[in-house]
Scaffold this motif. Structure first.
Motif, PDB file in Angstrom:
ATOM      1  N   ILE B  44       8.784   3.833   8.878  1.00  0.00           N
ATOM      2  CA  ILE B  44       7.662   4.301   9.696  1.00  0.00           C
ATOM      3  C   ILE B  44       6.437   3.464   9.324  1.00  0.00           C
ATOM      4  N   ASP B  45       5.656   3.080  10.318  1.00  0.00           N
ATOM      5  CA  ASP B  45       4.452   2.307  10.023  1.00  0.00           C
ATOM      6  C   ASP B  45       3.495   3.104   9.157  1.00  0.00           C
ATOM      7  N   GLY B  46       2.842   2.404   8.235  1.00  0.00           N
ATOM      8  CA  GLY B  46       1.850   3.054   7.394  1.00  0.00           C
ATOM      9  C   GLY B  46       2.384   3.349   6.004  1.00  0.00           C
ATOM     10  N   VAL B  47       1.463   3.463   5.055  1.00  0.00           N
ATOM     11  CA  VAL B  47       1.791   3.773   3.662  1.00  0.00           C
ATOM     12  C   VAL B  47       0.861   4.877   3.171  1.00  0.00           C
ATOM     13  N   PRO B  48       1.191   5.528   2.054  1.00  0.00           N
ATOM     14  CA  PRO B  48       0.296   6.555   1.525  1.00  0.00           C
ATOM     15  C   PRO B  48      -1.053   5.948   1.129  1.00  0.00           C
ATOM     16  N   PRO B  49      -2.094   6.780   1.053  1.00  0.00           N
ATOM     17  CA  PRO B  49      -3.448   6.294   0.755  1.00  0.00           C
ATOM     18  C   PRO B  49      -3.534   5.362  -0.449  1.00  0.00           C
TER      19      PRO B  49
END
Lengths: 238, 238, 238, 238, 238, 238
Positions: B44-49
């Motif tokens: 999924i696109d995106g990573v944790p902060p």
């Protein structure tokens, strides 16, 4: 636009009810085209407090989608203490529908748990859940009967559910995900094999429908339900 | 007592890794005898902060048992806002183990979600999860590679896990539920195909073990792991 | 890099087990260098449902870090209904380890609650928790024995835990926070005073280790455990 | 009945404020007789959304009792997603009281977290918390000042809190647990060193009190507060 | 600034206690100017575990604001498993205050549930809740008495609550929302009709007050309470 | 059995829509006989993440029963983090139904919150909620229009809902609680003033119904809806 599996408006997708999918007493993998739901039924001793001592049983259902079941992205698990509203609505429907065909007074002080876990979602998961769970109940009750746990056979009739919808002005049966997304109006019909309605529910997100469309949807639904009843019988005959 | 599937102490149960079980990018039904776990992997696109802007990816795992997967009764869903402690422990292990063989710096700012859902439990669900998830990662990364989403191939080596235990004084490999219940000591070994350990974890509920037993468990584990590595390769060759 | 407290690779930090730290029956402030954990043990009448009427006791552990215990920032409390996964994993380990040395059949239908609250964290909080909790159990059982609540002495042997790790290619004992952060591989060993293992658990976040490193870690761990066993004895002799 | 520590009606228990109890910037173990509360204060960058961009800081407090802090039994942790109502009430009081003496406009966009964790409870934990937290704030702000993080000194005045109660017809100061349990009426007074009230709060569980009793409680409270102000000053002079 | 409803500093807003607002046994819509709180009281068989078998009753209160009750925006419901801290504080106050005038030993093993639901908020909701709930209790107990469920009349005296505050240097009674927002100091007084205090609670968010101001607030509060006692009596006389 | 309010099978109970019941922009107390629901509508700046930047609005609904609204006992609040399944189902229905008549593209990036809080329940709370909320929306949009916040009038048509059911073989309209409890089958119909269906939903708890009964229920529902449409118009004409 041609329908998936080259089918006509009144036709459901290829159906299968694969029994004994796991070791649970009732365990059926219901497939409606690419939609696959594992429907299980087990009986656990005991009933909820409001029924204790009344010498009858209870039946409840839970519905959930596996995170990987959706075609795009990933569905978060219901772990934060808040169950997804759609899941709540669907599992309440499944429980009510099944209770309409089961005589809970003959199963003793037991709770039948029906679990519908969506392995792969391509539209119509709630109708596949109900139709598959009914087959799982047959297997559960057969096993209970063999163990002499039933006073009488608890199933009053056969039960199936189908979705119908209005897509681009045409009433279609057993919508897949693409059709469902494009449907203005979407309805779920649950009927028993005596031709009686158990649940009728539908509406539109942002769209409305006339009495004529309602009549068409009921008619097309009847055609779909006949195909599902036949597939259930075939599965049980194996 | 003879072992299930008539096997010797150092043998694992019949294995299979059924790829493309559902439509998720990586989707493997791992079977270790009667234990069956659906292992899926999606990106999924995106990573944790804490990783944002660092131009690298992340990978996390979740583990859950279907209510009907247990051989007796029914396992309650983790819906009350409190995840079962055992599930937390297992999913943390799965995530750590897989991260040891994946180079997250080459997959872009994406999060790989690994989901291990136990369809049927007969002992060894955590080792089936890790071994199956590794195959699912291969399929996911192959698909990402085809879409040119990877800077390099992210898998550094093959990964598998096996359980070993001490049952009635004998060290056994890949315990089933009955053996596991009778085991005084129970250990999970995770190794990569370079012969290096990734995780070693074990103990007893009320029992202890000598250094000699530890050595035997490591040796028997190596035999089991060789069988699992071979089965993974065979599955990927299909 | 020299180690804190000028110690050699096989040496633990300065240890103390300050008994009667509060008024709880067993109440020990365990200090491993700058790591300080308040370990308490109390016995409460009653057992969980699955043990009722079986005339035996139960023991369970909880682990938590005070918000101000961390060296940087502040750790949020577990109040949102979701307990931190790491805390769950650690408290399950503490409970299992302690149960291996306690005979629960002689303490009556009581539950021993062990609470490990980290006052200050500088690495090794789980091993300080186990080692300190064992001392707290001694004090609790001594008090119960004085009140004639025990059929026999419940502790089968002494119990201690130590961490070992591979830092820059060197195997070290009892890692502090800085060493732990730099460790490729990190293992916790729990042993009793009969030389038997209770739990062996370790792995790497992104690193793996050979059989040789495993052997070294076990050897260095034994040296550290000897120092902790001695410190526990000294504390109890006071 | 003689009072604990042989003290007169208007006397508080032996007090101490042990500074630098842990490594947190402000870290004070406040002891009021056998009541011991660890009061810490740390400053974290950032403010809640409603203050962002306003160039000022925020301060908030949390209060909790360790499970083993109670004299009988064990207090359950606030982990089920529901914080104990009494704790909520107390931590709101601590936060309000401290904010009355701090100028939040000079500390930059930072949030001061005050944590009051009760190590041992023998009555008066909320007044020990407030009185101890004020000392912890002094130490935190001193450290921030040394790092030149403050535009001005933020503390406007000294702050302390004391409990008073009506026990068997007599007004007593700083009640211990036994007195508190027997008190018909129980009041907490928070004042600053300018002689102004910050909070006045009290009532009875099932009892009422006249205006005369209220006046007596205010007078006895003033005597107790003088002793606490003196002890705070002495602690800071060390 | 003139006060709403053209009233003097010591005057409360127009009051009404509309009885039998709904079908609950005790059901009163308490209006203090534009503040409207529905206060209901019902008695349910059974008591909490700690009172079982003690042949006495229990009483508890819950307080909540409807989402639309606030004058600006919308207040989120307490559905996420975390009850708003302010609501917790207020409902604990309501419960304690009411218990001071009720003899729970004469109502049998029943629990009186008092619910205070704010329909419209314009300041003073907690004092309207207490004052209105007392009227609802009268109606509930009257109904229980008619059914011969009471051994004696349980209400020991009349109970009312009022807010007072310091606004721009002036002590005012029964503050509305605008006054409350501008108040430096804000106090709630609960008294019974024997002239005894039940609860005294107040403070400032960022402000302090002298002993003289405290005395003034007590005096002004007495004037307001007299008006509320009279309105309660008038309502009950209808 | 004669019906409440001496009405015929096709007649609804006495209706009223009391506008401006509180200060919220739209605030209507909908009464269907003894059923009373406070329906409010407010518009808050901002939309959920999935709509941000799309220059359109959103509308959502929440439904809740006051604890004292039920005729027997007391309904627990939804505070434990788990919203009652029935409430979830109802509020989803309310939201969907209202969205079918509102053009969200003309209200700007705002969220309309509709809250339906049941003050007194005597059957038909969901249909009273929908019918009353539509009137509240009229008032909200009128106020927004006066402030020039709307690009066009957003309401496409009038909307009302009614319940119908099969009681002792007779199809009745707008069931009260006693009738509803005795109903074998129970259906809710939502229609707009163009004669189009918005939602059709019904079934039986343990009972089924024929196509003929379905047709009768639709016919009787139309008669009831005409009475509700008229009452809405009358209320808005005031």
């Amino acid at each position: 636009m041609p329908r998936s599996f080259d089918r006509a408006a009144h036709e459901v997708r290829p159906l299968s009810f694969q029994r004994n999918f796991t070791n649970a007493a009732g365990s059926v993998l219901a497939s409606f085209g690419d939609t696959r739901v594992l429907c299980t039924a087990v009986a656990i001793d005991g009933v909820p407090p409001f029924l204790q001592g009344k010498r009858q049983g209870w039946m409840t259902a839970e519905y959930s989608m596996l995170p990987s079941s959706v075609s795009r992205g990933r569905k978060q698990r219901d772990r934060g203490g808040k169950v997804d509203g759609r899941s709540v609505e669907i599992q309440r429907l499944i429980g009510r529908a099944l209770r309409s065909v089961v005589d809970l007074s003959v199963i003793g002080e037991r709770t039948v748990w029906v679990d519908c876990d969506v392995i792969q979602a391509d539209g119509g998961t709630r109708t596949a859940s109900i139709s598959g769970a009914w087959v799982a109940l047959c297997d559960l009750f057969k096993q209970m009967d063999d163990k002499r746990l039933l006073r009488e056979w608890p199933l009053r009739s056969q039960l199936a559910a189908v979705s119908v919808g209005l897509v681009d002005g045409q009433v279609l049966c057993d919508l897949d995900y693409v059709e469902d997304s494009g449907a203005g109006v979407d309805m779920n019909l649950v009927k028993n094999s005596d031709g009686e309605y158990v649940e009728v529910g539908g509406g539109g997100e942002g769209m409305t429908f006339s009495r004529d469309v309602l009549e068409s949807m009921l008619a097309v639904g009847d055609e779909g339900l006949a195909q599902i009843f036949a597939a259930q019988k075939a599965a049980l005959a194996d």
